[in-house]
Design a protein around this motif. Structure first.
Motif, short mmCIF file in Angstrom:
data_model
loop_
_atom_site.label_atom_id
_atom_site.label_comp_id
_atom_site.label_asym_id
_atom_site.label_seq_id
_atom_site.Cartn_x
_atom_site.Cartn_y
_atom_site.Cartn_z
N GLY A 27 0.78 -1.24 0.00
CA GLY A 27 0.00 0.00 0.00
C GLY A 27 0.81 1.28 0.00
N ALA A 28 2.12 1.19 -0.18
CA ALA A 28 2.93 2.41 -0.19
C ALA A 28 3.94 2.36 -1.32
CB ALA A 28 3.66 2.56 1.14
N PRO A 29 4.31 3.54 -1.86
CA PRO A 29 5.29 3.56 -2.94
C PRO A 29 6.72 3.40 -2.42
CG PRO A 29 4.56 5.79 -2.44
CD PRO A 29 3.80 4.88 -1.53
N ARG A 30 7.58 2.76 -3.20
CA ARG A 30 9.02 2.77 -2.93
C ARG A 30 9.67 3.41 -4.15
NH1 ARG A 30 10.40 2.66 1.99
NH2 ARG A 30 12.40 1.60 1.79
N PRO B 107 -10.02 -0.56 -14.22
CA PRO B 107 -9.89 0.74 -14.89
C PRO B 107 -9.41 0.59 -16.33
CG PRO B 107 -8.29 0.53 -13.07
CD PRO B 107 -9.07 -0.73 -13.11
N ASP B 108 -9.65 1.62 -17.14
CA ASP B 108 -9.16 1.61 -18.53
C ASP B 108 -7.64 1.67 -18.54
OD1 ASP B 108 -11.70 1.55 -19.38
OD2 ASP B 108 -11.84 3.69 -19.86
N GLY B 109 -7.07 1.46 -19.72
CA GLY B 109 -5.63 1.65 -19.89
C GLY B 109 -4.81 0.43 -19.56
N GLY B 110 -5.41 -0.73 -19.72
CA GLY B 110 -4.68 -1.94 -19.35
C GLY B 110 -4.16 -2.74 -20.51
N GLY C 240 2.57 -7.27 -4.68
CA GLY C 240 1.62 -8.30 -4.27
C GLY C 240 1.52 -9.43 -5.28
N ARG C 241 0.79 -10.45 -4.88
CA ARG C 241 0.50 -11.55 -5.81
C ARG C 241 -0.95 -11.95 -5.61
NH1 ARG C 241 2.76 -17.63 -5.61
NH2 ARG C 241 1.45 -18.38 -7.30
N PRO C 242 -1.88 -11.21 -6.26
CA PRO C 242 -3.30 -11.45 -6.04
C PRO C 242 -3.69 -12.83 -6.55
CG PRO C 242 -2.98 -9.95 -7.88
CD PRO C 242 -1.63 -10.16 -7.26
N LEU C 243 -4.61 -13.46 -5.84
CA LEU C 243 -5.10 -14.77 -6.25
C LEU C 243 -6.53 -14.67 -6.79
CD1 LEU C 243 -5.01 -17.88 -6.38
CD2 LEU C 243 -5.72 -17.91 -3.99
N PHE C 244 -7.42 -14.13 -5.98
CA PHE C 244 -8.84 -14.09 -6.36
C PHE C 244 -9.12 -12.86 -7.22
CE2 PHE C 244 -8.91 -16.06 -2.01
CZ PHE C 244 -9.12 -17.36 -2.47
N PRO C 245 -10.16 -12.95 -8.08
CA PRO C 245 -10.52 -11.78 -8.89
C PRO C 245 -10.72 -10.52 -8.04
CG PRO C 245 -11.71 -13.70 -9.67
CD PRO C 245 -10.96 -14.13 -8.44
N ALA C 246 -11.32 -10.68 -6.86
CA ALA C 246 -11.54 -9.49 -6.01
C ALA C 246 -10.21 -8.87 -5.58
CB ALA C 246 -12.37 -9.87 -4.78
N ASP C 247 -9.16 -9.69 -5.43
CA ASP C 247 -7.83 -9.16 -5.08
C ASP C 247 -7.28 -8.32 -6.24
OD1 ASP C 247 -8.03 -10.79 -2.85
OD2 ASP C 247 -6.85 -12.41 -3.75
N ILE C 248 -7.49 -8.81 -7.45
CA ILE C 248 -6.98 -8.08 -8.63
C ILE C 248 -7.71 -6.75 -8.74
CG2 ILE C 248 -6.86 -8.12 -11.16
CD1 ILE C 248 -6.49 -11.19 -10.92
N ARG C 249 -9.04 -6.79 -8.49
CA ARG C 249 -9.81 -5.55 -8.55
C ARG C 249 -9.31 -4.54 -7.53
NH1 ARG C 249 -15.31 -7.06 -7.81
NH2 ARG C 249 -14.69 -7.13 -5.64
N SER C 250 -9.06 -4.99 -6.29
CA SER C 250 -8.60 -3.99 -5.30
C SER C 250 -7.22 -3.46 -5.66
CB SER C 250 -8.59 -4.49 -3.85
OG SER C 250 -8.89 -5.81 -3.73
N ALA C 251 -6.35 -4.33 -6.20
CA ALA C 251 -5.01 -3.85 -6.54
C ALA C 251 -5.06 -2.86 -7.71
CB ALA C 251 -4.10 -5.03 -6.88
N LEU C 252 -5.90 -3.16 -8.71
CA LEU C 252 -5.96 -2.27 -9.88
C LEU C 252 -6.85 -1.07 -9.64
CD1 LEU C 252 -6.15 -4.77 -12.90
CD2 LEU C 252 -4.18 -3.46 -12.08
N GLY C 253 -7.74 -1.19 -8.66
CA GLY C 253 -8.69 -0.12 -8.40
C GLY C 253 -8.01 1.20 -8.08
N ASN C 254 -6.81 1.11 -7.49
CA ASN C 254 -6.10 2.33 -7.09
C ASN C 254 -5.19 2.88 -8.17
OD1 ASN C 254 -7.20 1.98 -4.50
ND2 ASN C 254 -5.57 0.52 -3.99
N VAL C 255 -5.14 2.19 -9.31
CA VAL C 255 -4.21 2.60 -10.35
C VAL C 255 -4.87 3.68 -11.21
CG1 VAL C 255 -2.96 1.84 -12.40
CG2 VAL C 255 -3.06 0.37 -10.38
N ALA C 256 -4.19 4.83 -11.32
CA ALA C 256 -4.78 5.93 -12.07
C ALA C 256 -4.42 5.85 -13.55
CB ALA C 256 -4.30 7.26 -11.49
#
Lengths: 448, 90
Positions: free
Chosen positions: A21-24, A242-245, A203-219
């Motif tokens: 949840g944080a940038p490096r 989100p678009d742009g994938g 991260g290494r998302p497994l479930f579709p809902a994990d992928i959605r939460s990880a990509l949900g924050n991508v602008a």
């Protein structure tokens, strides 16, 4: 001696990874690496077992700078990991969570959290340095080493990026469902982003809902590095992204209908990579455009007697393609299937001979054979095994197997039989095994 | 033979697990408290993914790895059925 930078075009404050949840930033990363470089034991080889992708990358980079080769066992089973370690005296394991392995010297670390800065230059790595060894399963039963130079990893990353139109500095976030210890995962989810100044998601998302939460924050733009299995799950769940994938799939062939559905649903181009641990990624296709694979720049496929081999400037020798292929005049090719000893279960390739040998080495097992039933249209087809082991239960044998082979290859079911229908030469003809399976299914009353 | 003390939902979930994963076993033989993954039924993350789809379709409950209880949810048939009971939307 020629060399190449450890990471691609980043400014010091550019985000290199997105971790917990944080940038490096690039300079935080270099500081994390230099911190770990100081503390690694003085050894020739390291098994990087880190589960977090950023920890893995920091460990990988630190090992490279210490001239230590990173060992990538094909298999997560403890005994298999110990087998690889045993072949490299003085090797140790690098772990980041409670994933130490008994019988191995483990160095535990977790990166990040420290707000360090880095003022030096980006380190350079000799192109001919062997930075990793990927292991494959051979019919001999021993893991086969496939050394990877820095040149090979960087060349594949650049060729893949060029093919996908990845622009340095477009800041795309690369999210992956595949493990970074596997060759495709290392190339597409670690090397691809860090060579192009992109943002590697830890991260290494497994479930579709994990992928959605990880990509949900991508602008901005994103790349999802995944497999047909995960993609099928995302499509079935009607995942909103989100678009742009851009979606990059590998490890098993992707059905064209699934690719079409994914392109429509996610408004993202779906590309596939063809490769194997011995040579790395060698070709790409946009699945909806057809079956033909287009070779990555710098790679050639040539005929060698009855099979085809891959040649590239970064490969020390030609590498045989483990699948049956036909190549046309333009160099594009079609894959027809695996060579007979090799099977693919849920995207993981293994030699049946290797599995059979491990099974037959178990105490009390007199004979045994693994078998891949005809693949079903939907879902994952698992291996079965028939075993001759008087006095042992199938649970006993499964428990023993579990320490030697990857869970994905554990037989379902493992059937104990009085004998195997070997012919006069000791071989088990495929038809005889088919009969065995049919008989067994009938007695079980599960004809499906 | 039904497992003693297993609820109707547990029996339904057992059938869903066996059907979804094409396990060649009788659903009624899955003990509600025994492990589904690792040593028990020997399921792995690919099974978890397949199961999550079936659970989502059947019960409208979408599993998430970020759920702090995800490990315990998958620990046994009873825990899984309990989580479905709590989160189901159909």
């Amino acid at each position: 001696m020629r060399d190449a930078a450890l990471i691609g075009p980043y400014l010091p404050d550019d985000v290199l990874a997105w971790d917990r949840g944080a940038p490096r930033s690039a300079q935080q990363f270099l500081a994390d690496v230099s911190g770990l470089v100081e503390t690694l034991p003085d050894r020739p080889a390291v098994l990087n077992l880190a589960t977090n992708r950023y920890d893995f990358l920091v460990g990988f980079a630190a090992a490279i700078l210490r001239r230590q080769v990173t060992l990538l066992p094909q298999n997560r089973a403890p005994q298999a990991t110990r087998l690889v370690a045993g072949d490299y005296p003085g090797s140790y394991a690098l772990t980041d969570r409670d994933n130490a392995i008994e019988g191995l010297e483990c160095v535990s670390f977790e990166s990040g959290g420290v707000d360090a800065t880095w003022t030096g230059d980006i380190p350079l790595v000799p192109l001919n340095q062997v930075v990793a060894i990927a292991f494959t399963s051979g019919s001999t039963g021993r893991p086969r080493p496939n050394p990877k130079t820095w040149e090979a990893l960087t060349a594949v990353a650049h060729a893949t990026g060029a093919r996908l139109g990845t622009k340095s500095g477009d800041r795309a976030v690369v999210l992956a469902t595949v493990p970074h210890q596997h060759m495709f995962g290392l190339e597409a989810s670690v090397m691809l982003p860090i060579m192009h100044g992109l943002v590697m998601h830890a991260g290494r998302p497994l479930f579709p809902a994990d992928i959605r939460s990880a990509l949900g924050n991508v602008a901005g733009r994103w790349i999802l590095v995944t497999t047909p299995l995960h993609l099928r799950a995302c499509v079935a769940e009607g995942l909103a992204v989100p678009d742009g994938g851009l979606i990059l799939s590998a490890t098993a062939p992707l059905a064209r209908r699934l690719a079409e559905e994914a392109e429509r649903q996610f408004q993202a181009a779906v590309h596939e990579i063809f490769g194997f641990a011995e040579a790395g990624s060698i070709a790409e296709r946009r699945t909806i455009d057809g079956d033909r694979w287009r070779l990555l720049d710098g790679v050639r496929v040539v005929r060698d007697q009855s099979s085809y081999v891959v040649q590239a400037g970064y490969l020390p020798a030609a590498v045989r393609i483990p699948d049956r292929v036909t190549v046309d005049a333009e160099g594009t090719f079609i894959v027809h299937g695996r060579e007979t000893d090799q099977v693919n279960v849920a995207g993981h390739r293994v030699s049946l001979g290797d599995l059979n040998q491990k099974l037959q080495e178990i105490d009390g097992v007199q004979d045994g054979i693994f078998f891949l039933p005809d693949e079903e249209a939907d879902g994952v087809t698992r291996l079965m095994a028939f075993v001759v082991a008087p006095g042992k239960s199938s649970e006993d044998i499964q428990r023993e197997l579990r320490t030697h082979i990857d869970p994905v290859f554990l037989p379902r079911p493992l059937v104990c039989v009085p004998s195997l229908p070997r012919n006069a030469t000791g071989k088990l003809p495929r038809e005889a095994v088919n009969d065995l399976v049919r008989d067994w299914l009938e007695t079980q009353g599960h004809g499906a | 033979m039904e497992q003693p003390g297993s609820s109707l939902l547990e029996q339904d979930v057992a059938k869903l697990v066996v059907h979804t994963l094409k396990l060649k076993i009788d659903p009624a033989t899955i003990a509600p408290e025994s492990a589904l993954f690792g040593e028990g039924l020997g399921l792995d993350s690919i099974d978890a993914l397949e199961l999550s789809l079936a659970i989502s379709h059947t019960y409208g409950y979408q599993l998430k790895s970020s759920d702090p209880e995800i490990k315990s949810i998958f620990s046994s048939l009873r825990a899984l059925a309990g989580a479905i009971q709590k989160n189901r939307t159909k």
